[in-house]
Design an enzyme around this catalytic site. Structure first.
Site, PDB file in Angstrom:
ATOM      1  N   HIS A 298      14.898  18.923 114.815  1.00 24.04           N
ATOM      2  CA  HIS A 298      14.682  17.759 115.686  1.00 24.04           C
ATOM      3  C   HIS A 298      14.887  18.175 117.139  1.00 24.04           C
ATOM      4  CE1 HIS A 298      14.586  14.592 112.537  1.00 24.04           C
ATOM      5  NE2 HIS A 298      15.156  15.557 111.838  1.00 24.04           N
TER       6      HIS A 298
ATOM      7  N   ARG B  63       7.979   7.601 117.368  1.00 29.45           N
ATOM      8  CA  ARG B  63       8.921   8.372 116.538  1.00 29.45           C
ATOM      9  C   ARG B  63       8.578   8.318 115.042  1.00 29.45           C
ATOM     10  NH1 ARG B  63      14.828   9.597 116.095  1.00 29.45           N
ATOM     11  NH2 ARG B  63      15.669   8.675 114.212  1.00 29.45           N
TER      12      ARG B  63
ATOM     13  N   HIS C 260       9.794  13.546 113.352  1.00 32.01           N
ATOM     14  CA  HIS C 260       9.724  12.526 114.401  1.00 32.01           C
ATOM     15  C   HIS C 260       8.638  12.908 115.395  1.00 32.01           C
ATOM     16  CE1 HIS C 260      14.041  11.400 113.227  1.00 32.01           C
ATOM     17  NE2 HIS C 260      13.186  10.530 112.709  1.00 32.01           N
TER      18      HIS C 260
ATOM     19  N   GLU D  70      19.138  20.092 116.640  1.00 32.04           N
ATOM     20  CA  GLU D  70      18.485  19.449 117.781  1.00 32.04           C
ATOM     21  C   GLU D  70      18.201  20.552 118.796  1.00 32.04           C
ATOM     22  OE1 GLU D  70      17.834  16.196 117.960  1.00 32.04           O
ATOM     23  OE2 GLU D  70      19.215  15.226 116.561  1.00 32.04           O
TER      24      GLU D  70
ATOM     25  N   GLU E  68       8.944  14.560 119.005  1.00 32.06           N
ATOM     26  CA  GLU E  68       9.801  15.735 119.180  1.00 32.06           C
ATOM     27  C   GLU E  68       8.960  17.012 119.126  1.00 32.06           C
ATOM     28  OE1 GLU E  68      13.039  15.119 116.380  1.00 32.06           O
ATOM     29  OE2 GLU E  68      13.366  13.096 117.144  1.00 32.06           O
TER      30      GLU E  68
HETATM   31  N1  ING Z   1      18.067  13.092 115.617  1.00 33.76           N
HETATM   32  C1  ING Z   1      18.340  12.974 114.216  1.00 33.76           C
HETATM   33  C2  ING Z   1      17.953  11.571 113.710  1.00 33.76           C
HETATM   34  O1  ING Z   1      17.266  11.500 112.687  1.00 33.76           O
HETATM   35  C3  ING Z   1      20.053  13.311 112.464  1.00 33.76           C
HETATM   36  C4  ING Z   1      19.770  13.268 113.909  1.00 33.76           C
HETATM   37  C5  ING Z   1      19.631  14.379 111.717  1.00 33.76           C
HETATM   38  C6  ING Z   1      20.702  12.273 111.840  1.00 33.76           C
HETATM   39  C7  ING Z   1      19.864  14.428 110.367  1.00 33.76           C
HETATM   40  C8  ING Z   1      20.947  12.313 110.486  1.00 33.76           C
HETATM   41  C9  ING Z   1      20.535  13.389 109.756  1.00 33.76           C
HETATM   42  O2  ING Z   1      18.329  10.579 114.321  1.00 33.76           O
HETATM   43  C10 ING Z   1      16.859  12.882 116.179  1.00 33.76           C
HETATM   44  N2  ING Z   1      16.722  13.243 117.470  1.00 33.76           N
HETATM   45  O3  ING Z   1      15.953  12.410 115.585  1.00 33.76           O
HETATM   46 ZN    ZN Z   2      14.300  13.541 115.259  1.00 27.23          ZN
END
Ligand code: ING
Ligand code: ZN
Length: 301
Positions: free
Chosen positions: A190, A123, A65, A265, A68
Site C-alpha cells: 500500500h 480507493r 487500492h 506502506e 496507490e
Molecule cells: N493502508 C492500509 C488500509 O487498508 C492496512 C493499512 C493494511 C490496514 C493491512 C489493515 C491491514 O487501510 C492504506 N493506505 O490503504
Molecule cells: Zn491501501
C-alpha cells in the site's frame, strides 16, 4: 536485452498487461496467470517466476487500492528485474534459488483505471451497491470481517461489502492464493507512510510469533535506509494507524498459514500532504526500497 519499462511514467493497466505478456513470451522462467475477472470484466493477472520445482512461494500483491499508484509501479520495476535479469543479477539469481515468486501488480484494475480518467483519489473497486459505488477490497476478506475499522455504509471509503468476499476481485484473489502452493511470505503493498507492518491489522492482539516477525521487519527497515537513506517505521496497523478488519494479509496469516505476512506502506512519509499524488521520479527509488525489504525478508525467513 529485454523489455525496459519507461521509468518516468505511471502505466495504465493495459500497458502493464502488455508488458507482462511480453515477459512471458520471451522467458521460460516466467508464467502469466489469469486468475479471474474484475467486475468490469478486466482479466486479473499474476506473474510467477520459477527456476525449478519444489520451492515455497513468496507472494507480493499491490494495487488493491486504486489511488496507490506507487505500489503498482514499484512492483512492476521489480517484475522487470525478475524477468530480464534472472541470469545476470546475483540478487535475482539468489532469490530465485530460494523461492518461487508471484507478483500481482494491480489487484483492483477497475479502480486503478478509474483513477486515470475520472477520479485520481478513488480507493475502492467499481462494483455498484444500492446507493454508492465500490467496496474497500482490503476490508472484504474473511479475517475480522465487518469489525472495527471498516464501515457498513456503502458510501464510506472503507465499506466492507455485503459479506466477506462479496467482490469478484477479492474472491478471485483468495481462490488464487489457495491454489498457489505453500506460501512462506506474503506482502500486501500500500501507500503511503513508509511503514512495515507485521500482523495483525484487525486486532491489537499479536500472533504467537510476533516478536520474530517484528525483528525481521526492523532488519528490512534498516536495509531500506542503507539502500536509499529513507526511514521506514515498524509497527502493526493498530499501533501506527488504526484497527482495520477484513484485510488480506490478516487472512493469509490467520487462515492460510503463511508465517511471514506483512503489509507495507511505501513512499512518501506519513502525514505528507497529497501523498498519493507523487512524482514518477519516486518510482525508481521506491522500487529499490521495496526490493531491499523483500530481499532482507527472503533471506531471513
Ligand atoms: N493502508 C492500509 C488500509 O487498508 C492496512 C493499512 C493494511 C490496514 C493491512 C489493515 C491491514 O487501510 C492504506 N493506505 O490503504
Ligand atoms: Zn491501501
Amino acid at each position: 536485452y529485454g523489455y525496459q519499462l519507461n521509468p518516468n511514467t505511471f502505466m495504465k493497466y493495459s500497458e502493464i498487461v502488455v508488458l507482462m505478456k511480453r515477459y512471458t513470451q520471451v522467458h521460460n522462467h516466467v508464467t502469466l496467470v489469469s486468475y479471474g475477472t474484475s467486475y468490469e470484466k478486466r482479466e486479473l493477472y499474476a506473474i510467477r517466476f520459477t527456476t525449478g520445482p519444489g520451492k515455497k512461494t513468496v507472494f507480493v500483491e499491490a494495487g488493491m487500492h486504486a489511488r496507490e499508484w506507487i505500489g503498482t509501479a514499484s512492483v512492476m520495476k521489480i517484475i522487470e528485474r525478475f524477468a530480464n535479469d534472472y541470469d545476470s543479477d546475483t540478487d535475482i539469481i539468489h532469490l530465485l534459488s530460494l523461492y518461487d515468486w508471484v507478483f500481482i501488480p494491480c489487484s483492483n484494475p477497475d479502480g486503478y483505471e478509474y483513477t486515470f480518467y475520472q477520479d485520481r483519489m478513488w480507493r475502492k473497486n467499481r462494483k455498484p451497491n444500492n446507493r454508492c459505488m465500490g467496496t474497500d477490497l482490503n476490508r472484504n476478506f474473511d479475517a475480522g470481517w465487518s469489525g472495527e475499522g471498516s464501515s457498513s455504509f456503502e458510501c464510506s471509503l472503507t465499506f466492507h461489502g455485503s459479506r466477506a468476499l462479496s467482490e469478484p476481485e477479492s474472491e478471485a484473489l483468495v481462490r488464487f492464493i489457495k491454489s498457489a502452493g505453500p506460501l512462506i511470505g506474503f506482502f500486501s503493498i500500500h501507500s503511503y507512510s513508509q511503514f512495515i507492518m507485521p500482523p495483525y491489522g484487525f486486532t491489537r492482539q499479536k500472533p504467537k510469533d510476533s516478536e520474530e516477525l517484528t525483528k525481521l521487519a526492523y532488519k528490512a527497515a534498516r536495509a531500506i535506509t542503507q539502500a536509499t537513506g529513507s526511514y521506514f517505521t515498524v509497527g502493526t496497523p493498530p499501533e501506527l494507524l488504526y484497527v482495520a478488519g477484513g484485510g488480506v494479509y490478516d487472512w493469509v496469516k490467520l487462515k492460510h498459514q503463511a508465517k511471514y505476512s506483512y503489509a507495507m506502506e511505501l513512499r512518501p512519509k506519513h502525514n505528507t500532504r497529497n501523498g498519493f499524488i507523487l512524482s514518477p521520479l519516486n518510482i525508481k527509488p521506491s522500487s529499490v526500497e521495496l526490493f531491499a525489504a523483500l530481499k532482507t525478508f527472503a533471506n531471513g525467513f
